[in-house]
Design a protein around this motif. Sequence first.
Motif, mmCIF file in Angstrom:
data_model
loop_
_atom_site.group_PDB
_atom_site.id
_atom_site.type_symbol
_atom_site.label_atom_id
_atom_site.label_comp_id
_atom_site.label_asym_id
_atom_site.label_seq_id
_atom_site.Cartn_x
_atom_site.Cartn_y
_atom_site.Cartn_z
ATOM 1 N N ASP A 50 0.572 -1.007 -0.305
ATOM 2 C CA ASP A 50 -0.119 -0.118 0.020
ATOM 3 C C ASP A 50 1.190 1.226 -0.165
ATOM 4 O O ASP A 50 0.137 2.490 -0.837
ATOM 5 N N ALA A 51 1.487 0.827 0.655
ATOM 6 C CA ALA A 51 2.272 2.405 0.947
ATOM 7 C C ALA A 51 3.207 2.652 -0.784
ATOM 8 O O ALA A 51 3.683 4.184 -0.757
ATOM 9 N N PHE A 52 3.626 1.536 -1.168
ATOM 10 C CA PHE A 52 4.193 1.899 -2.609
ATOM 11 C C PHE A 52 3.249 1.823 -3.251
ATOM 12 O O PHE A 52 3.589 0.889 -4.785
ATOM 13 N N HIS A 53 2.411 1.723 -3.137
ATOM 14 C CA HIS A 53 0.963 1.297 -4.432
ATOM 15 C C HIS A 53 1.344 1.896 -6.356
ATOM 16 O O HIS A 53 1.537 3.563 -5.246
ATOM 17 N N ILE A 54 1.400 1.250 -6.638
ATOM 18 C CA ILE A 54 2.709 2.125 -7.674
ATOM 19 C C ILE A 54 0.962 2.945 -8.015
ATOM 20 O O ILE A 54 2.016 4.478 -8.880
ATOM 21 N N ARG A 55 -0.173 2.941 -7.949
ATOM 22 C CA ARG A 55 -0.997 3.937 -8.864
ATOM 23 C C ARG A 55 -1.146 5.383 -7.680
ATOM 24 O O ARG A 55 -0.660 5.893 -8.459
ATOM 25 N N TYR A 56 -1.135 5.016 -6.765
ATOM 26 C CA TYR A 56 -1.162 5.907 -5.707
ATOM 27 C C TYR A 56 0.695 7.008 -6.039
ATOM 28 O O TYR A 56 0.386 8.264 -5.666
ATOM 29 N N VAL A 57 1.568 5.869 -6.045
ATOM 30 C CA VAL A 57 2.932 7.013 -6.044
ATOM 31 C C VAL A 57 2.646 7.636 -7.861
ATOM 32 O O VAL A 57 3.260 8.408 -7.800
ATOM 33 N N SER A 666 -10.477 8.212 -1.777
ATOM 34 C CA SER A 666 -11.376 8.320 -0.970
ATOM 35 C C SER A 666 -12.495 8.663 -1.750
ATOM 36 O O SER A 666 -12.543 9.963 -2.135
ATOM 37 N N GLY A 667 -13.437 8.298 -1.538
ATOM 38 C CA GLY A 667 -15.203 9.253 -1.962
ATOM 39 C C GLY A 667 -15.309 9.808 -3.192
ATOM 40 O O GLY A 667 -14.685 8.648 -4.423
ATOM 41 N N ALA A 668 -15.890 11.316 -3.867
ATOM 42 C CA ALA A 668 -15.486 11.183 -4.534
ATOM 43 C C ALA A 668 -14.633 12.213 -5.504
ATOM 44 O O ALA A 668 -14.486 13.286 -5.963
ATOM 45 N N GLY A 929 -11.897 7.005 -6.970
ATOM 46 C CA GLY A 929 -10.777 6.989 -6.989
ATOM 47 C C GLY A 929 -9.322 6.375 -7.325
ATOM 48 O O GLY A 929 -8.669 6.736 -7.669
ATOM 49 N N ARG A 930 -9.777 5.375 -7.194
ATOM 50 C CA ARG A 930 -8.705 4.501 -7.734
ATOM 51 C C ARG A 930 -8.945 4.014 -9.270
ATOM 52 O O ARG A 930 -7.856 3.111 -9.748
ATOM 53 N N LEU A 931 -9.888 4.476 -9.501
ATOM 54 C CA LEU A 931 -9.363 4.270 -11.739
ATOM 55 C C LEU A 931 -9.712 5.562 -11.503
ATOM 56 O O LEU A 931 -10.199 6.701 -11.088
ATOM 57 N N ASP A 932 -8.994 6.155 -13.571
ATOM 58 C CA ASP A 932 -9.283 6.829 -13.829
ATOM 59 C C ASP A 932 -10.757 6.379 -14.757
ATOM 60 O O ASP A 932 -11.431 6.147 -15.154
ATOM 61 N N GLY A 933 -11.621 8.559 -14.816
ATOM 62 C CA GLY A 933 -12.870 8.409 -15.366
ATOM 63 C C GLY A 933 -12.839 7.746 -16.529
ATOM 64 O O GLY A 933 -13.961 6.399 -16.174
ATOM 65 N N ASP A 934 -11.964 7.438 -17.770
ATOM 66 C CA ASP A 934 -11.983 6.282 -18.310
ATOM 67 C C ASP A 934 -11.879 5.742 -18.199
ATOM 68 O O ASP A 934 -12.983 4.562 -19.405
#
Length: 988
Positions: A50-57, A666-668, A929-934
Amino acid sequence: MDSRLADVLMLGELLREVHPEKSVREAASYCVQAAAANATAVSLNRPLFDAFHIRYVRKTLEAFARSGVGIVPEEQEAAFFARIRELQDRITALSQQYDTALAEDRRGVWLLVPGAAASNATPPAAAASAPGPPSLAPKDALPLSGTVSVEGLPADFVAARLRSVPAASLAEAVAAHTGLTDSAPAAGDSKEAPAVVPLPGPLAAVPPSGAPPVTVLEISTDYPDAGPATKYAIDRRLRAAVSLQSARRGFPQNQATLASLLAARAELSRTIAEAKAKAGAVAPGRAGGPLDADQCSPAGLSLQSMMAKEPAAVRTLLDRVLAIARGPGERERLALERMLRQDPAQQTPPGEANPALPDGLRSFDLGILMERVRRSAFNVSSDRTRAFFTYALARRGVITTAARLFGLRFAVVAAPSLGAPDDTGIGGKARDRALDACLNPDFAKSLTVCERPVITPLDESAVAVEASAVPDAHRWHPSVEVIDVYTVADGSDETEDDDGQEPFSSAPAHTANRGAYIGRLYLDAFPRKDKYKHMAMFPVRPGLMRWQEPSEEGRRRRQLRAAAEEQQGGAAGAAAAARRGLASSRTTSRVGASALARAMSRRSRVGSGGDGSEVVLEQHPEAALVCNFEPEGPMEHSDVVTLFHEFGHALHHLLGGRHQRFTAFSGASTETDFVEVPSQLNEAFAWDAAVLASFAARKRTDEEMLAEGAGAPQVEVIPGDLVDRMRAADAAGRALGAWRQAYLSAISLRLHAGEFAFSPDAEPKAAPANAARRMVSPTDGKDGQQSLEPSGDGGGPPSGPPSGQSTCPPLPETKTPLDAAVNLIADETSPLPPMPGSHLASNFAHLVGYGSNYYSYTWSDVIVKDMLGPFEAAKAASASAEAQPANATGAESPADGQQGKDVDPDAGSLLSARNAAHRYRRDVLEVAGRLDGDEMVSAFLGRDFEYGAYEAWLGEGMGAAWLGEPGQDASAPGEAAAPEAADKTPAS
């Protein structure tokens, strides 16, 4: 850690192979094995992942890149960051200054209601009411003479707004607005609006200061006042006056504030772009070379984190929407213009030629003319439709719909208490009746007396009205309702751990007999003094999975437990250790995905991490719906749609906060141009006949009951044919509305695209440094909805060039007044000219909250119309299946695949699209927010979004008779269709 493991592995491998002593070689082998086991434990460590989550990074690095971090040499960073921090603080302070000035600028009109003025035609209900004290200060009340009529305004609307004004206050109001005629605009001058405009319907005489109090009709610029006044008032002077007061809110102070804000944003974006260009981080291969205007603009910086990515994509969107909407919109505009000219009641009375009442169709004419179209062409009147809606019913309807479609339960834990009139502006019997309507389900249950077998009684189990005492049900005002949200209790939302056991603590006592706890919703529904004036969803708390170090005592107990389980040996010991999430040098464990799912679906859950050194905690999401609905009385269907819209935002925040390990997701917390998708999609349910029939109803009058005789139902559920006509009527004016949305989007984009230069004249008032702004859109029509972005245009602390020549194109040398810039854009883009004396830039709050990104509403609308496809397909399929006859033999029917088919009350409605709703919850709402809108669109539709559904939606009303044939005159009002007797039913 990597370094220490490498030391052990490297030296151990060497000594194992070369040391002459066997004991050392054996010790080295053991060390290599232990180091390898620890490396495996690290590779399977969920907290570390989680600390190095690719999307978050990636997202974090993108935010840093937009800020210019890492570009400036370290020795220059201190001065560089100080300048960026100064600009960000200035942007925050100016944004708050703009919002505060707009919130505190409450204006309105005082219309004299003299008893002798026959032309005023005061309704009997209004005359019987006891006027209360005025709520407007004299300087903020535009006085209108008794020659201005209140005809068309609902009687209950007028009665609730009668005020007794001292003669001295009226004289003060007249004095504050005297001399306005001296500043009338020159003929044909539409570029620069004057600071003041002439009075519509001026007072003929001012009562002397010693005269008795005067009764006036007070209509403020607050949402519940201004909307009905501009929609129903037949007298054009009254509509113009209310619209003018609304359009001048925030003026003149916000002119300088917004100019300074735009200048600060422009400097910020140019500073960042130049720094990146010099470092080669922008326009690869052109380091130090010239940049284009888009790359240097606030729009270019902001859009990097949007679905659109760059201003060119927004221009493409707006060009395409204008190409689709302009032709149909022009037909609608010409038809409405013709209606305005043909109606004597809309002409300026003789002798009152007034520049404040310009000829030609204006925005304040649209409400009443479209109401006339709905009546004459579609046999739909607001008097008829609003009788079926109250806030209490709409509240129940939006909750029940969410419960049925998305598998949710709602429990009221703190009921609204409207308190004293001084606290809420609501008092007496109205307060008591409103409270009863909110809490008493008897009226809703009475819907079952209607002899309509397809109507399903309200599911009380899905909307549990339980005023149970919950210790942490805090609220900021007694009128706020607190509701807890759960999944269904049938276990369908639960996931068992690998061994079928529950490894986590139980839920709080007040969640017994329900499903998983999701979060909390606050409903702040009614207007009061000094409260936010529009409709919005405000995030209160993000949903979050957290990992933290345990206490020393907890770590010691885990070590003892690990040792005891390890002594068990074999597979049983390993399984027990893995189940508890423990690890040793010989036992590598994990937290299973199903266990994590359970942890994320409970309140205050605790569990152990992958290496025994972490604890899983959950913070549950909370959201607030801030609205300004009347607590009792009839409600506009447009307000019902608004409630569904904002509830869509709330569902997104609550469901999107369930499985998140990062606040940023998180959330919207999606792209701003995707954030309106859940809210606009939720609006569709407010137009579905079965959804409306589940809560919309009216008590029938005694006259109706007597006319039908004994056994007549006491309650009428909204008829399906009326909903069909409402849907058809909604298509009227749709293209004109889309055209206007494109115009507002053009203002938002072009003011932030480097096309104009503005003077930074305003000094911001003191404000907390870097105070985060979490404004969620006002929703008055489509001109306001919600923003979840922080203040500023980069999503983080931006940066700029340390020194050297500018690589951005120069800004225009001439500083453009804001009104002039807006009027220029209006001349090129707006379907209607602005009203003389209006100052849109001073009260267009989205210019602060959304910056360049107001286009998000149109962008989201295109996506929503496409994403509604699976819902509409399920609706059509259920209607078709229901139309097939059941197989009389009981064998499976090849036509519908059913045996002994029961009547489905949801057939042919969006309520039947439960599979689509489940996928939508799973692929969009809970993903957040875990994925992009598209990516979410592709997951739900299986492809990228397309324009076809949006174009078809815009063209739905083009065959209506009221428009006439293209190029021909449209029908005059009243020629298209004669209203049916049913539409003459008075509102109850």
